[in-house]
Design a protein around this motif. Sequence first.
Motif, mmCIF file in Angstrom:
data_model
loop_
_atom_site.group_PDB
_atom_site.id
_atom_site.type_symbol
_atom_site.label_atom_id
_atom_site.label_comp_id
_atom_site.label_asym_id
_atom_site.label_seq_id
_atom_site.Cartn_x
_atom_site.Cartn_y
_atom_site.Cartn_z
ATOM 1 N N GLY A 21 -0.025 -21.853 -8.406
ATOM 2 C CA GLY A 21 -0.134 -21.785 -6.954
ATOM 3 C C GLY A 21 -1.021 -20.628 -6.523
ATOM 4 O O GLY A 21 -1.987 -20.252 -7.208
ATOM 5 N N VAL A 22 -0.676 -20.034 -5.392
ATOM 6 C CA VAL A 22 -1.433 -18.915 -4.835
ATOM 7 C C VAL A 22 -0.480 -17.749 -4.622
ATOM 8 O O VAL A 22 0.595 -17.918 -4.032
ATOM 9 N N THR A 23 -0.864 -16.572 -5.115
ATOM 10 C CA THR A 23 -0.016 -15.391 -4.987
ATOM 11 C C THR A 23 -0.802 -14.286 -4.301
ATOM 12 O O THR A 23 -1.938 -13.977 -4.690
ATOM 13 N N THR A 24 -0.199 -13.705 -3.276
ATOM 14 C CA THR A 24 -0.819 -12.574 -2.577
ATOM 15 C C THR A 24 -0.450 -11.291 -3.307
ATOM 16 O O THR A 24 0.732 -11.043 -3.600
ATOM 17 N N VAL A 25 -1.449 -10.498 -3.593
ATOM 18 C CA VAL A 25 -1.221 -9.276 -4.367
ATOM 19 C C VAL A 25 -1.815 -8.068 -3.653
ATOM 20 O O VAL A 25 -2.701 -8.188 -2.799
ATOM 21 N N ARG A 26 -1.288 -6.914 -4.027
ATOM 22 C CA ARG A 26 -1.833 -5.638 -3.592
ATOM 23 C C ARG A 26 -2.544 -4.994 -4.779
ATOM 24 O O ARG A 26 -1.968 -4.887 -5.866
ATOM 25 N N VAL A 27 -3.769 -4.560 -4.590
ATOM 26 C CA VAL A 27 -4.542 -3.886 -5.630
ATOM 27 C C VAL A 27 -4.720 -2.435 -5.208
ATOM 28 O O VAL A 27 -5.284 -2.150 -4.146
ATOM 29 N N LYS A 28 -4.202 -1.542 -6.036
ATOM 30 C CA LYS A 28 -4.230 -0.119 -5.683
ATOM 31 C C LYS A 28 -5.004 0.646 -6.745
ATOM 32 O O LYS A 28 -4.726 0.535 -7.938
ATOM 33 N N LEU A 29 -5.994 1.433 -6.298
ATOM 34 C CA LEU A 29 -6.758 2.285 -7.202
ATOM 35 C C LEU A 29 -5.977 3.584 -7.402
ATOM 36 O O LEU A 29 -5.693 4.290 -6.429
ATOM 37 N N THR A 30 -5.626 3.877 -8.623
ATOM 38 C CA THR A 30 -4.846 5.083 -8.913
ATOM 39 C C THR A 30 -5.752 6.304 -8.982
ATOM 40 O O THR A 30 -6.986 6.191 -8.995
ATOM 41 N N ALA A 31 -5.140 7.469 -9.057
ATOM 42 C CA ALA A 31 -5.903 8.715 -9.141
ATOM 43 C C ALA A 31 -6.735 8.760 -10.418
ATOM 44 O O ALA A 31 -7.733 9.492 -10.479
ATOM 45 N N ARG A 32 -6.357 7.998 -11.441
ATOM 46 C CA ARG A 32 -7.067 8.018 -12.715
ATOM 47 C C ARG A 32 -8.181 6.976 -12.773
ATOM 48 O O ARG A 32 -8.884 6.889 -13.779
ATOM 49 N N PHE A 33 -8.336 6.179 -11.733
ATOM 50 C CA PHE A 33 -9.406 5.202 -11.702
ATOM 51 C C PHE A 33 -10.750 5.940 -11.638
ATOM 52 O O PHE A 33 -10.868 6.945 -10.949
ATOM 53 N N PRO A 34 -11.787 5.523 -12.373
ATOM 54 C CA PRO A 34 -11.928 4.266 -13.116
ATOM 55 C C PRO A 34 -11.526 4.357 -14.587
ATOM 56 O O PRO A 34 -11.785 3.426 -15.351
ATOM 57 N N PHE A 35 -10.915 5.483 -14.979
ATOM 58 C CA PHE A 35 -10.572 5.642 -16.396
ATOM 59 C C PHE A 35 -9.279 4.929 -16.760
ATOM 60 O O PHE A 35 -8.903 4.874 -17.925
ATOM 61 N N ARG A 36 -8.573 4.439 -15.769
ATOM 62 C CA ARG A 36 -7.470 3.527 -15.947
ATOM 63 C C ARG A 36 -7.637 2.406 -14.922
ATOM 64 O O ARG A 36 -8.141 2.640 -13.823
ATOM 65 N N PRO A 37 -7.236 1.178 -15.271
ATOM 66 C CA PRO A 37 -7.436 0.066 -14.332
ATOM 67 C C PRO A 37 -6.583 0.202 -13.086
ATOM 68 O O PRO A 37 -5.608 0.962 -13.046
ATOM 69 N N ALA A 38 -6.964 -0.538 -12.052
ATOM 70 C CA ALA A 38 -6.178 -0.572 -10.822
ATOM 71 C C ALA A 38 -4.827 -1.231 -11.086
ATOM 72 O O ALA A 38 -4.663 -2.005 -12.028
ATOM 73 N N ARG A 39 -3.843 -0.900 -10.263
ATOM 74 C CA ARG A 39 -2.526 -1.530 -10.349
ATOM 75 C C ARG A 39 -2.508 -2.759 -9.442
ATOM 76 O O ARG A 39 -3.014 -2.710 -8.317
ATOM 77 N N VAL A 40 -1.921 -3.829 -9.953
ATOM 78 C CA VAL A 40 -1.819 -5.075 -9.196
ATOM 79 C C VAL A 40 -0.343 -5.422 -9.072
ATOM 80 O O VAL A 40 0.348 -5.588 -10.085
#
Length: 470
Positions: A21-40
């Motif tokens: 189906g379709v899921t609405t998500v929140r994508v958050k850039l952490t303080a360690r981005f871009p050396f760690r991926p964003a949280r979804v």
Amino acid sequence: MRSEFVERDGEWIGDITHRGGVTTVRVKLTARFPFRPARVIPVDADSVVWSWHREIDGALCLVADDDHEDLWWTEAPAFLDHVKAWFDGADGGWVTDRPDLDLDRYFASSDRDDRLYVFGDLGPLLGHLVRFDRGTNGTMRLSGLGKRPRRGKVTDKQRFGYVADLGDVTTPPRQWADISALIDPSVEIDRLISDRSVSIVILHYRRGEHDGAVFLEVWPNKANGITARRLIAGADTPEARTARSGPKASALRGRKVAIVGAGAVGSFVVDALVRSGVGQLTIVDGDRIMPGNLVRHLVGPDTIGMYKPTAIKTYIDRRYGAGTVEIEACDSYLLAPTEAIDLLTEHDLVIDATADFAITAMLRSTAEAIGRTVLSVVMQNGGATYRIDVLPSLDGSPALPSSSQAMLEPENLVYESGCGSPISATPPAAVIEAAAAAARHAIGLLLASPLSTVGEVRDLSGQTPPGGIP
């Protein structure tokens, strides 16, 4: 899949279209981005099946520890494709998923106990009450069966628990009610926790062909429920101790190697072979450990005065546990060709680390006569060069050319009382590098995958001698 995400309160909100189906998500850039991926995180955490590869707060576990070769997640299309693939995998029940043993990620870590809980084989303890005793260095060891005494004060030196066998886990439990439902009701685990008979529950589970374990600290809370927090735990089994020895460790377990010469290089060759999984070793040397040996040798000051083979055996037994590897310590020199014949015929490989021309020549001639192989390793040129020879060469090639150069200037030579020649000027780092190279060649020969048919010469100063391998 739609990629029209809207920024809101420092996060990006958007929809992921997947097979379910379709899921609405929140994508958050952490303080360690871009050396760690964003949280979804799904906006409605429960709208997505609670499956493997999710965090406690519902975030998707998107990137494994071994997927960090580059920062691929900085490209939005690639990252969103990866998110879609996660949802597709969850929708399908992770049928093709690798069996990561990551059940522990579903429990918050304990803020009351930061000790390391060490355990052995859990098989005989499944479904039983067990006891933990305080060990050294901030550890608690699972010492066997046991239950909390009815009377008498239980101190922090002992804790009591229960080992629950969850079997094959398809859906990871996330809270105590999920866990309690998986444990045999006759155990009455909630009652045992409520009356403080059990303060630790070990969850033994299986994914694919692999067994995992999670250690939980448990206690009754004011809401008439059970609180569970994850403890730090580590297995102390033969399998755990050798899991990082490399993919060839099991093949090396049945191999038998003799090392003639237990000085600096020889001692580290022994250590490397033990770590790599070689199961039987014979160490031959008639020298004893002197205080001056320690700066380059494997062993420590507690072995001063011991013969070198016994000193190395003592160190290995203490370091890895007696019985981890079978070591025969021969505290005598190799003197006669008959002894060389015995070594060569009784071992899969003989390594010469004596740096003694006469012994090397004896081992080589004996090996040629009976059709066996000797691996010789020696430091040369004040430690600027190491030389490894396969004797005789495996394909009949000529031996490597001479790599010996002029001695150090007289003013740089160091003499020691009782030694008729200047002591070796080889730096410790060069010794370890030579030993590691020799161990790699030895493993190649033992597994019929030689690194070279003749050996190699390496100039550690950055310049390769004639015939060497840069």
